[in-house]
Design an enzyme around this catalytic site. Structure first.
Site, PDB file in Angstrom:
ATOM      1  N   GLU A   1     -17.711 -27.208  12.301  1.00 40.30           N
ATOM      2  CA  GLU A   1     -16.264 -26.972  12.227  1.00 40.30           C
ATOM      3  C   GLU A   1     -15.833 -26.766  10.783  1.00 40.30           C
ATOM      4  OE1 GLU A   1     -14.028 -26.083  14.024  1.00 40.30           O
ATOM      5  OE2 GLU A   1     -12.185 -26.654  13.037  1.00 40.30           O
TER       6      GLU A   1
ATOM      7  N   ASN B   1       0.352  -6.075  25.551  1.00 40.87           N
ATOM      8  CA  ASN B   1      -0.638  -6.988  24.968  1.00 40.87           C
ATOM      9  C   ASN B   1      -1.797  -7.050  25.947  1.00 40.87           C
ATOM     10  OD1 ASN B   1      -2.103  -9.016  23.759  1.00 40.87           O
ATOM     11  ND2 ASN B   1      -0.888 -10.644  24.703  1.00 40.87           N
ATOM     12  N   GLY B   2      -3.011  -6.706  25.482  1.00 34.59           N
ATOM     13  CA  GLY B   2      -4.172  -6.773  26.371  1.00 34.59           C
ATOM     14  C   GLY B   2      -5.049  -5.543  26.169  1.00 34.59           C
TER      15      GLY B   2
ATOM     16  N   LYS C   1      -4.492 -15.576  16.547  1.00 37.13           N
ATOM     17  CA  LYS C   1      -4.434 -16.987  16.961  1.00 37.13           C
ATOM     18  C   LYS C   1      -5.043 -17.177  18.342  1.00 37.13           C
ATOM     19  CE  LYS C   1      -3.501 -21.312  16.686  1.00 37.13           C
ATOM     20  NZ  LYS C   1      -4.405 -22.168  15.858  1.00 37.13           N
TER      21      LYS C   1
ATOM     22  N   CYS D   1      -1.626  -9.697  20.709  1.00 35.16           N
ATOM     23  CA  CYS D   1      -0.413  -9.034  20.223  1.00 35.16           C
ATOM     24  C   CYS D   1       0.760  -9.872  20.698  1.00 35.16           C
ATOM     25  CB  CYS D   1      -0.270  -7.641  20.838  1.00 35.16           C
ATOM     26  SG  CYS D   1      -1.650  -6.588  20.483  1.00 35.16           S
TER      27      CYS D   1
ATOM     28  N   HIS E   1     -36.460 -26.696   8.324  1.00 34.63           N
ATOM     29  CA  HIS E   1     -36.943 -25.647   9.249  1.00 34.63           C
ATOM     30  C   HIS E   1     -36.360 -24.286   8.875  1.00 34.63           C
ATOM     31  CE1 HIS E   1     -38.724 -28.741  11.780  1.00 34.63           C
ATOM     32  NE2 HIS E   1     -37.624 -29.440  11.566  1.00 34.63           N
TER      33      HIS E   1
ATOM     34  N   LYS F   1     -13.935 -23.413   9.392  1.00 30.59           N
ATOM     35  CA  LYS F   1     -12.651 -23.473   8.660  1.00 30.59           C
ATOM     36  C   LYS F   1     -12.753 -22.667   7.372  1.00 30.59           C
ATOM     37  CE  LYS F   1     -10.238 -24.444  11.064  1.00 30.59           C
ATOM     38  NZ  LYS F   1     -10.882 -24.510  12.312  1.00 30.59           N
TER      39      LYS F   1
ATOM     40  N   ARG G   1       0.129 -13.923  16.290  1.00 36.46           N
ATOM     41  CA  ARG G   1      -0.718 -13.389  17.361  1.00 36.46           C
ATOM     42  C   ARG G   1      -1.347 -12.050  16.970  1.00 36.46           C
ATOM     43  NH1 ARG G   1       0.051 -15.497  22.289  1.00 36.46           N
ATOM     44  NH2 ARG G   1      -0.582 -13.574  23.301  1.00 36.46           N
TER      45      ARG G   1
ATOM     46  N   TRP H   1      -2.305  -6.536  17.178  1.00 41.20           N
ATOM     47  CA  TRP H   1      -3.635  -6.805  16.611  1.00 41.20           C
ATOM     48  C   TRP H   1      -4.532  -5.766  17.256  1.00 41.20           C
ATOM     49  CZ3 TRP H   1      -8.444  -9.091  18.423  1.00 41.20           C
ATOM     50  CH2 TRP H   1      -9.325  -9.360  17.379  1.00 41.20           C
TER      51      TRP H   1
ATOM     52  N   GLU I   1     -13.316 -18.697   7.892  1.00 42.55           N
ATOM     53  CA  GLU I   1     -12.260 -17.905   8.539  1.00 42.55           C
ATOM     54  C   GLU I   1     -11.010 -17.770   7.680  1.00 42.55           C
ATOM     55  OE1 GLU I   1     -10.424 -19.250  12.158  1.00 42.55           O
ATOM     56  OE2 GLU I   1     -10.808 -21.327  11.696  1.00 42.55           O
TER      57      GLU I   1
HETATM   58  C1  AGP Z   1     -10.314 -21.769  15.096  1.00 45.79           C
HETATM   59  O1  AGP Z   1      -9.880 -22.137  13.803  1.00 45.79           O
HETATM   60  C2  AGP Z   1     -10.230 -20.298  15.351  1.00 45.79           C
HETATM   61  N1  AGP Z   1      -8.933 -19.794  15.137  1.00 45.79           N
HETATM   62  C3  AGP Z   1     -10.829 -19.879  16.682  1.00 45.79           C
HETATM   63  O2  AGP Z   1     -12.214 -20.128  16.595  1.00 45.79           O
HETATM   64  C4  AGP Z   1     -10.300 -20.606  17.933  1.00 45.79           C
HETATM   65  O3  AGP Z   1     -10.695 -21.953  17.926  1.00 45.79           O
HETATM   66  C5  AGP Z   1     -10.911 -19.921  19.170  1.00 45.79           C
HETATM   67  O4  AGP Z   1     -10.492 -18.581  19.200  1.00 45.79           O
HETATM   68  C6  AGP Z   1     -10.542 -20.610  20.498  1.00 45.79           C
HETATM   69  O5  AGP Z   1      -9.157 -20.505  20.705  1.00 45.79           O
HETATM   70  P1  AGP Z   1      -8.507 -21.412  21.888  1.00 45.79           P
HETATM   71  O6  AGP Z   1      -8.729 -22.842  21.507  1.00 45.79           O
HETATM   72  O7  AGP Z   1      -7.074 -21.020  21.909  1.00 45.79           O
HETATM   73  O8  AGP Z   1      -9.230 -21.052  23.160  1.00 45.79           O
END
Ligand code: AGP
Length: 612
Positions: A485, A102-103, A607, A2, A508, A489, A27, A76, A492
């Site tokens: 990766e 936040n938390g 984020k 948040c 496999h 991408k 956030r 969030w 998500e």
């Molecule tokens: C990556 O595109 C994602 N948003 C997510 O997997 C991110 O990499 C992960 O939450 C780790 O975040 P950080 O690098 O801030 O620790």
């Protein structure tokens, strides 16, 4: 998770607060709210709503708030559905105190029971609301500062809070444990925020609160103490990057801007890290003494998501250059394992935000066992960096798009350079090899620019594949993590099921998935496993899989295997992930745009995952 903002000063708070939470929308963005103190009437007024910040902005335009003291929040959801009642700020029973958080408060259930028994009335299902009622309870016989201090000492879990009260209308109080909170120092005004972009318009003088610290702000004073009331002296840090870096600068999305920033980020990073004359590698904040590094017998990399994929690439580099065993693990598993680590283990924690709860917990666990911790992080002064023995900042600038792109490539650069640095420290460096490696690295930004010149073709190719029901990404060796990766991408930001796999694993299991309805992205750049990848492609073709290939310029043979080819410039195989990342990012981006997805703020994501 948040975003929170607080203001106390001489200017109208609502505008400042609204601008601040807009800059923190990455956030979390499923509800938002604001509270201001009408000091003349010693009254708190509040506006809040589910939905994005735009909804709150519309409410404020019809029913404006006023006052020079206030707090705001963009959420969030972790406890309680995103609705009016659960949106922050939360009020005490008499609407004399407002709080944003936040938390996660892990002991909120027993606290809520206790407060209900004492007659407190709750209006939400959130964990947060117990905090404001605790403050109300303690405020009966203490100052606001003392009431907040007594409250935070009852809380378990993670929190960054901002509090205002009509009973002491000249101040904002903040406190943090496990979630980030910064102080901004201005002229006749002071600020609280979860992150720097929220207040960078007004001040560049920032204080990063540490764990178990609280701050009492008036327009002229800033008093930091620990949770026992002991004063803490902290010099402000001057932030060097300007707010424009946090804006889109003409791109449709932050993510596209950040993909296109990568050559410049890499160029700047290499320039900062490599002494042009001597070829020495410079890590200003790497404070682990060289004699400690020489004792290292194994490396354990911990991270989440994209940072974890960077760690997997790092494994190939570090094992090849430093001849050290390297393990890579997602933080959420690492933190609960019976770890076999000690003083001879170097734990490398990779995190863009430096606030990821699982990675922070992993680092704390590793330090308890005597390991040295090196963090590779993008956010100056973040919690991870303040708990590490050594830091390598990635200097990628603020990454606003939830999907990490430039930070990933900057993490890779940092891992390459750290491998060369460590090999030298350990006295096992092949200087001639490293000299050539560094020369190859310096050519990467130009090669990335070459790839970015073909964005239009990549966009068209992506759009031709935008409606496939699912994707499989295949790579081998150092591009196996690139496949993981690429799949992350896509999934998500477009919400299409996508799976990354080691191509050698295809027979496999995954080969059962192949048919004409599935798109398969194959990373087949020039490498010692090229022929193996060609065999995989032939197996896919035999089953009518729709293939997209990332190949090396000049490879004419690949055209016999696949029609849809994205070329990347020739480069040393070791550095190919720095190039394959770009087409993978662009394919995901353009498919998501074609499907009308919310690229910068994908559903359900945030984020920085600052809670478990
Ligand atoms: C990556 O595109 C994602 N948003 C997510 O997997 C991110 O990499 C992960 O939450 C780790 O975040 P950080 O690098 O801030 O620790």
């Amino acid at each position: 998770m948040c975003g929170i903002v607080g203001y106390v000063g001489v200017r109208e708070a609502p505008l400042i607060l609204l601008k601040g939470i807009k800059r923190l929308e990455y956030r979390g963005y499923d509800s938002s709210g604001m509270a201001c103190i009408l000091s003349a009437k010693k009254k708190i007024s509040i506006r809040k709503s589910p939905g994005k910040i735009k909804v709150l902005e519309d409410i404020l335009s019809k029913r404006p708030l006023s006052g020079v003291v206030g707090i705001a929040h963009t959420r969030w959801a972790t406890h309680g559905f995103p609705n009016q009642a659960n949106a922050h700020p939360h009020l005490d029973c008499n609407s004399e105190i407002a709080l944003v958080h936040n938390g996660i408060i892990e002991n909120y259930t027993p606290l809520k029971k206790e407060l209900l028994k004492q007659g407190h009335k709750f209006s939400s299902q959130t964990d947060t609301e117990v905090i404001v009622h605790l403050i109300e309870k303690f405020l009966k016989c203490s100052s606001l500062e003392e009431a907040v201090r007594k409250t935070v000492r009852r809380l378990e879990g993670s929190f960054a809070i901002a509090v205002v009260s009509a009973r002491e209308p000249d101040k904002v109080i903040g406190a943090r444990l496990g979630s980030p909170l910064i102080v901004g120092l201005g002229k006749n005004e002071n600020f609280l925020a979860s992150d720097v972009p929220a207040i960078l318009d007004s001040t560049k003088e920032i204080i990063f609160l540490e764990e178990n610290e609280m701050v009492v702000l008036t327009k002229d004073t800033c008093k930091i103490t620990d949770f026992n009331g002991h004063a803490v002296q902290r010099k402000p840090t001057r932030i060097t990057w300007d707010i424009s870096l946090s804006q889109k600068q003409g791109y449709k999305h932050f993510m596209l801007k950040e993909i296109n920033e990568q050559p410049e980020i890499v160029e700047n990073l290499l320039g900062r890290r490599i002494n042009q004359e001597t070829g020495r590698i410079i890590f200003e904040e790497q404070n682990i003494p060289e004699e400690e590094l020489r004792k290292i017998r194994n490396i354990s990399i911990v991270a989440c998501g994209t940072a974890y994929h960077a760690g997997l690439v790092g494994k190939y580099i570090l094992e090849s250059v430093c001849s050290l065993p390297v393990s890579v693990e997602v933080s959420s598993e690492f933190r609960y394992r019976d770890l076999i680590i000690d003083q001879e283990t170097l734990v490398v924690a990779i995190s863009q935000s430096g606030e990821t709860a699982d990675t922070l917990a992993s680092v704390r666990q590793a330090k308890k066992l005597g390991a040295q911790v090196l963090s590779i992080c993008n956010v100056l002064g973040s919690t991870l960096t303040r708990e590490s023995d050594g830091i390598i900042y990635t200097h990628a600038g603020p990454e606003i798009g939830v999907a990490s792109t430039k930070a990933y490539v900057a993490q890779l650069i940092s891992l390459y350079l750290f491998a060369f640095y460590l090999a030298r420290v350990k006295g096992i460096a092949n200087e001639n090899k490293i000299k050539h490696y560094l020369e190859d690295l310096k050519k990467i930004p130009q090669k990335q620019r070459e790839i970015l010149k073909s964005q239009r073709q990549i966009s068209k190719l992506a759009q031709r594949h935008a409606y496939f029901g699912s994707f499989l990404y295949l790579g081998r060796h150092i591009n196996f993590p690139s496949a993981l990766e690429g799949a992350l991408k896509l999934k998500e930001i477009s919400y299409i099921p996508a799976e990354g796999y080691a191509a050698g694993e295809m027979k496999h299991g995954p080969i059962a998935l192949i048919d004409e309805y599935r798109a398969v992205v194959c990373i087949v750049c020039e490498s010692h496993v090229y022929e193996k990848m060609i065999s995989n492609i032939q197996e896919i073709r035999a089953r009518k899989g729709r293939i997209i290939v990332i190949a090396t310029e000049g490879d004419d043979k690949i055209k016999e295997q696949a029609k849809e080819v994205i070329y990347i410039p020739k480069t040393n195989e070791l550095f190919s992930p720095l190039l394959t990342a770009l087409p993978l990012q662009l394919v995901a981006y353009h498919i998501a745009v074609k499907r009308g997805a919310d690229v910068d703020q994908p559903r359900n994501l945030a984020k920085s995952v600052t809670v478990e």
